[in-house]
Design a protein around this motif. Structure first.
Motif, PDB file in Angstrom:
ATOM      1  N   GLN A   1      -2.844  13.696  -7.478  1.00 50.72           N
ATOM      2  CA  GLN A   1      -3.877  13.211  -8.386  1.00 50.72           C
ATOM      3  C   GLN A   1      -4.903  12.354  -7.639  1.00 50.72           C
ATOM      4  O   GLN A   1      -4.671  11.921  -6.504  1.00 50.72           O
ATOM      5  CB  GLN A   1      -3.226  12.408  -9.517  1.00 50.72           C
ATOM      6  N   ASP A   2      -6.018  12.099  -8.299  1.00 53.66           N
ATOM      7  CA  ASP A   2      -7.119  11.353  -7.689  1.00 53.66           C
ATOM      8  C   ASP A   2      -6.707   9.908  -7.387  1.00 53.66           C
ATOM      9  O   ASP A   2      -6.123   9.222  -8.242  1.00 53.66           O
ATOM     10  CB  ASP A   2      -8.333  11.335  -8.618  1.00 53.66           C
ATOM     11  N   LYS A   3      -7.031   9.453  -6.175  1.00 54.90           N
ATOM     12  CA  LYS A   3      -6.890   8.053  -5.755  1.00 54.90           C
ATOM     13  C   LYS A   3      -5.499   7.458  -5.998  1.00 54.90           C
ATOM     14  O   LYS A   3      -5.372   6.269  -6.290  1.00 54.90           O
ATOM     15  CB  LYS A   3      -7.944   7.189  -6.459  1.00 54.90           C
ATOM     16  N   VAL A   4      -4.461   8.262  -5.849  1.00 50.01           N
ATOM     17  CA  VAL A   4      -3.110   7.722  -6.042  1.00 50.01           C
ATOM     18  C   VAL A   4      -2.566   7.071  -4.771  1.00 50.01           C
ATOM     19  O   VAL A   4      -1.551   6.376  -4.822  1.00 50.01           O
ATOM     20  CB  VAL A   4      -2.126   8.814  -6.521  1.00 50.01           C
TER      21      VAL A   4
ATOM     22  N   GLN B   1     -10.676  12.234   0.723  1.00 53.08           N
ATOM     23  CA  GLN B   1     -11.399  11.202  -0.017  1.00 53.08           C
ATOM     24  C   GLN B   1     -11.039  11.194  -1.502  1.00 53.08           C
ATOM     25  O   GLN B   1     -11.092  10.145  -2.148  1.00 53.08           O
ATOM     26  CB  GLN B   1     -12.904  11.426   0.138  1.00 53.08           C
ATOM     27  N   ARG B   2     -10.656  12.333  -2.030  1.00 56.49           N
ATOM     28  CA  ARG B   2     -10.303  12.402  -3.450  1.00 56.49           C
ATOM     29  C   ARG B   2      -8.979  11.688  -3.744  1.00 56.49           C
ATOM     30  O   ARG B   2      -8.855  10.989  -4.750  1.00 56.49           O
ATOM     31  CB  ARG B   2     -10.193  13.874  -3.900  1.00 56.49           C
TER      32      ARG B   2
ATOM     33  N   ALA C   1       0.830  -1.207   0.000  1.00 57.03           N
ATOM     34  CA  ALA C   1       0.000   0.000   0.000  1.00 57.03           C
ATOM     35  C   ALA C   1       0.865   1.258   0.000  1.00 57.03           C
ATOM     36  O   ALA C   1       1.901   1.320   0.666  1.00 57.03           O
ATOM     37  CB  ALA C   1      -0.929   0.009   1.209  1.00 57.03           C
ATOM     38  N   LEU C   2       0.429   2.265  -0.769  1.00 57.98           N
ATOM     39  CA  LEU C   2       1.106   3.554  -0.787  1.00 57.98           C
ATOM     40  C   LEU C   2       0.378   4.473   0.189  1.00 57.98           C
ATOM     41  O   LEU C   2      -0.813   4.741   0.042  1.00 57.98           O
ATOM     42  CB  LEU C   2       1.085   4.154  -2.190  1.00 57.98           C
ATOM     43  N   VAL C   3       1.113   4.958   1.193  1.00 53.87           N
ATOM     44  CA  VAL C   3       0.505   5.687   2.302  1.00 53.87           C
ATOM     45  C   VAL C   3       0.997   7.129   2.323  1.00 53.87           C
ATOM     46  O   VAL C   3       2.209   7.393   2.275  1.00 53.87           O
ATOM     47  CB  VAL C   3       0.824   5.011   3.649  1.00 53.87           C
ATOM     48  N   LEU C   4       0.068   8.059   2.424  1.00 50.43           N
ATOM     49  CA  LEU C   4       0.352   9.486   2.571  1.00 50.43           C
ATOM     50  C   LEU C   4       0.034   9.897   3.995  1.00 50.43           C
ATOM     51  O   LEU C   4      -0.961   9.462   4.572  1.00 50.43           O
ATOM     52  CB  LEU C   4      -0.530  10.296   1.604  1.00 50.43           C
TER      53      LEU C   4
END
Length: 303
Positions: free
Chosen positions: A86-89, A113-114, A36-39
């Motif tokens: 960007q959306d859902k990255v 959410q975006r 998973a890519l986590v921000l």
């Protein structure tokens, strides 16, 4: 939908009555798979180990008591209300002790959410904020029936009389004993998937008031020996538990979008800036830090 996940070590610590230990351990837990890519937004001086990409509004700010910004992995400076991604990255986004600073909770939560598919939000509970308000906190937030309930503060103190009564007799035992012994009761921990269920009780209130300025720059307690020792230990733990090798290979440029016009087309002319092909905005980058906060890199105001 509200999900609550505690790691097994946290559950064991809780069962043994080691609440403070369990609370400290939460920062090293993130319920996602290894790929998973986590921000993390509002990462500040003590980011979560599992975060792959960090975002904060400023390099220097009084809102984190002047603690140095940690940028030990790809780091972007920008505002959550206009995330430069960007959306859902991202598969997961962590927002720990940052939502309460926003005067625009609807935009803040919409942006989470975006850009992400799921996430975690942690804030002081509304009761704690009401009696023990912070000068730069603009929201009171709690949870009811699995949904965030948000009240915008018309001033940094919603109830000055209550705060005065609390500070006169009760503040010291509450902040030095009660809250540290029962941190889970005084904070909101909210997990979400796909959508964030929330209500803003008073959307008409303007919470963008200027935060009161304290006299002089506050003492930098993080520079003392104990604080430096603690920071060193936390840094070592972060290094051991983070995906350091993977983080070094992440190309943040492939994730970005312009916070001004939402274009994801950039020209990279040199090693110091990138130019938006949509609106012509220019953004700096130095090393692993991308400066996407168009208002600048330093907040000089003391909050």
């Amino acid at each position: 939908m509200m999900l609550t996940y505690d790691s097994m070590p946290m559950q064991i610590a809780k069962s043994l009555g080691l609440t403070r230990v369990a609370w400290a351990m939460r920062r090293f837990h993130c319920p996602v798979h290894a790929e998973a890519l986590v921000l993390e937004v509002g990462s500040g001086g003590n980011p979560y180990a599992r975060a792959n990409v960090l975002l904060d509004a400023y390099e220097v700010t009084g809102q984190r008591h002047w603690a140095p910004l940690v940028s030990d992995r790809p780091t972007v400076l920008g505002f959550v209300e206009a995330l430069p991604f960007q959306d859902k990255v991202f598969d997961f986004v962590i927002a720990s002790h940052v939502l309460e600073h926003s005067s625009q909770p609807e935009r803040f939560l919409a942006e989470l959410q975006r850009v992400a598919k799921a996430g975690y939000i942690e804030v002081p509970d509304a009761f704690m904020e009401r009696i023990n308000p912070y000068r730069d906190h603009r929201l009171e937030i709690t949870v009811r029936d699995g949904a965030l309930v948000i009240r915008k503060k018309p001033d940094w103190r919603t109830d000055p009389e209550l705060v005065e009564l609390y500070e006169h007799r009760a503040k010291r035992p509450v902040t030095t004993s009660l809250i540290p012994e029962h941190p889970f009761n005084f904070h909101v921990r909210y997990y979400w998937e796909s959508t964030i269920d929330f209500t803003v009780l008073n959307p008409e209130v303007d919470a963008s008031w200027p935060a009161p300025i304290e006299s002089g720059r506050p003492a930098q307690s993080h520079t003392g020996f104990v604080a430096r020792l603690r920071a060193g230990l936390l840094g070592t733990l972060r290094k051991l538990l983070s995906q350091s090798h993977r983080n070094r290979s992440i190309d943040v440029r492939s994730l970005l979008r312009c916070p001004s016009c939402s274009s994801n087309a950039f020209a990279f002319g040199n090693q110091e800036h990138l130019d938006c092909q949509g609106c012509g905005a220019r953004f700096e980058f130095r090393g692993s830090i991308f400066f996407m906060n168009t208002s600048g890199t330093t907040e000089s105001k003391v909050c």
